[in-house]
Scaffold this motif. Structure first.
Motif, short mmCIF file in Angstrom:
data_model
loop_
_atom_site.label_atom_id
_atom_site.label_comp_id
_atom_site.label_asym_id
_atom_site.label_seq_id
_atom_site.Cartn_x
_atom_site.Cartn_y
_atom_site.Cartn_z
N ALA A 62 0.83 -1.20 0.00
CA ALA A 62 0.00 0.00 0.00
C ALA A 62 0.86 1.25 0.00
O ALA A 62 0.59 2.22 -0.73
CB ALA A 62 -0.93 0.00 1.22
N GLY A 63 1.90 1.25 0.82
CA GLY A 63 2.78 2.41 0.88
C GLY A 63 3.51 2.63 -0.43
O GLY A 63 3.66 3.78 -0.89
N LEU A 64 3.97 1.56 -1.05
CA LEU A 64 4.67 1.68 -2.32
C LEU A 64 3.74 2.18 -3.41
O LEU A 64 4.13 2.99 -4.26
CB LEU A 64 5.29 0.35 -2.71
N ALA A 70 2.46 9.13 -6.63
CA ALA A 70 3.04 10.47 -6.52
C ALA A 70 4.23 10.63 -7.46
O ALA A 70 4.41 11.69 -8.09
CB ALA A 70 3.46 10.73 -5.08
N ALA A 71 5.05 9.60 -7.58
CA ALA A 71 6.22 9.66 -8.47
C ALA A 71 5.81 9.84 -9.93
O ALA A 71 6.49 10.52 -10.70
CB ALA A 71 7.06 8.40 -8.31
N VAL A 78 13.26 12.36 -5.40
CA VAL A 78 14.48 12.20 -4.60
C VAL A 78 14.29 11.00 -3.68
O VAL A 78 13.43 11.02 -2.79
CB VAL A 78 14.78 13.46 -3.76
N ASN A 79 15.07 9.97 -3.90
CA ASN A 79 15.00 8.76 -3.08
C ASN A 79 15.97 8.90 -1.92
O ASN A 79 17.16 8.59 -2.04
CB ASN A 79 15.37 7.54 -3.94
N PRO A 108 13.59 2.38 -4.64
CA PRO A 108 14.02 3.37 -5.62
C PRO A 108 13.87 2.90 -7.07
O PRO A 108 13.52 3.70 -7.95
CB PRO A 108 15.49 3.60 -5.27
N MET A 109 14.11 1.62 -7.31
CA MET A 109 13.92 1.09 -8.66
C MET A 109 12.44 1.15 -9.07
O MET A 109 12.10 1.55 -10.20
CB MET A 109 14.43 -0.35 -8.72
N GLN A 110 11.57 0.79 -8.16
CA GLN A 110 10.14 0.82 -8.46
C GLN A 110 9.63 2.25 -8.68
O GLN A 110 8.81 2.49 -9.57
CB GLN A 110 9.35 0.16 -7.31
N LEU A 111 10.13 3.19 -7.89
CA LEU A 111 9.68 4.58 -8.05
C LEU A 111 10.21 5.17 -9.36
O LEU A 111 9.53 5.96 -10.01
CB LEU A 111 10.12 5.42 -6.86
N ALA A 112 11.43 4.80 -9.75
CA ALA A 112 11.94 5.24 -11.05
C ALA A 112 11.09 4.67 -12.18
O ALA A 112 10.75 5.37 -13.14
CB ALA A 112 13.40 4.81 -11.21
#
Length: 245
Positions: A62-64, A70-71, A78-79, A108-112
């Protein structure tokens, strides 16, 4: 990238490096969303600079998902969220190892992955990754060193992938920074050298690197020497690290 008027997302924004970066970004005129697990800490940072706080545990689905959404809309991601652990690897609980690798590398990989398509459509964007000088390999921090080294490799490869899309990628390598990180990892920082640097110093370097599209930044700058020695002569570096710590 000009920061004024940009939408920025900062993970780990409730304290330490993430909080300092978020405050610096709001000071530069960016619209900042800060993510973290500590609601009180997020609110305190938000009151100082005007960032929008969002409570999210990035090690949960859920948090991810909240962070990824948002990303996808951010001009700058900024990670800064990170997890440390110090001690003998055999004593490290399996769930702690999994959580560290997830937060320091997988998230960070998932947010990118979530951010890049939107940045491509808009024709600009920037991704910043807070790694660590521990990429050279630090005794007692095997899992942390490996995760931060993996983050460096990921960012370097991603920079190639987005080179034609006006998307910048920056990796930041801080040394010892005066934050709660060392309390949380289970071992205080007890070395006289190198001395700790304040998180504001890291934040200033991050903003400058984003504005100038710098690929890699070491804080303090002289730490790049350690990385160069380790890369060119790893056996020599290993002997020096064993002798001097």
């Amino acid at each position: 990238m000009r920061l004024h008027g940009r939408d920025a997302l900062v993970t780990g924004g409730s304290s330490g490096i993430g909080a300092a970066i978020a405050t610096a970004l709001t000071g530069a005129g960016a619209r900042v969303t800060i993510l973290g697990r500590d609601a009180a800490g997020l609110d305190a940072v938000a009151r100082r600079g005007g960032a929008e706080p969002v409570v999210a545990d990035l090690t949960t689905d859920a948090g991810l998902a909240t962070a990824a959404a948002a990303a996808a809309e951010a001009d700058l991601v900024v990670n800064a969220a990170g997890r440390g652990w110090a001690g003998d690897l055999g004593a490290m609980p399996p769930d702690e190892l999994a959580a560290l690798v997830t937060l320091d590398l997988v998230v960070p990989m998932q947010l990118a992955r979530a951010a890049v398509p939107g940045m491509r459509r808009r024709g600009s964007g920037h991704l910043a990754f807070v790694s660590s000088i521990a990429t050279v390999g630090v005794g007692g921090e095997a899992a942390y060193s490996a995760s931060k080294a993996g983050l460096r490799a990921f960012a370097a490869a991603l920079r190639h992938d987005v080179a034609g899309d006006r998307i910048g990628v920056t990796t930041v390598f801080p040394g010892a920074v005066d934050t709660p990180f060392f309390d949380r990892r289970g071992r205080r920082y007890d070395r006289r050298f190198p001395r700790m640097v304040p998180p504001d110093a890291v934040a200033r370097r991050v903003l400058r690197a984003v504005e100038r599209d710098r690929a890699e930044v070491f804080v303090p700058a002289w730490l790049s020497l350690a990385a160069r020695v380790q890369g060119v002569a790893p056996a020599v570096f290993h002997r020096m690290a064993g002798r001097f710590g």
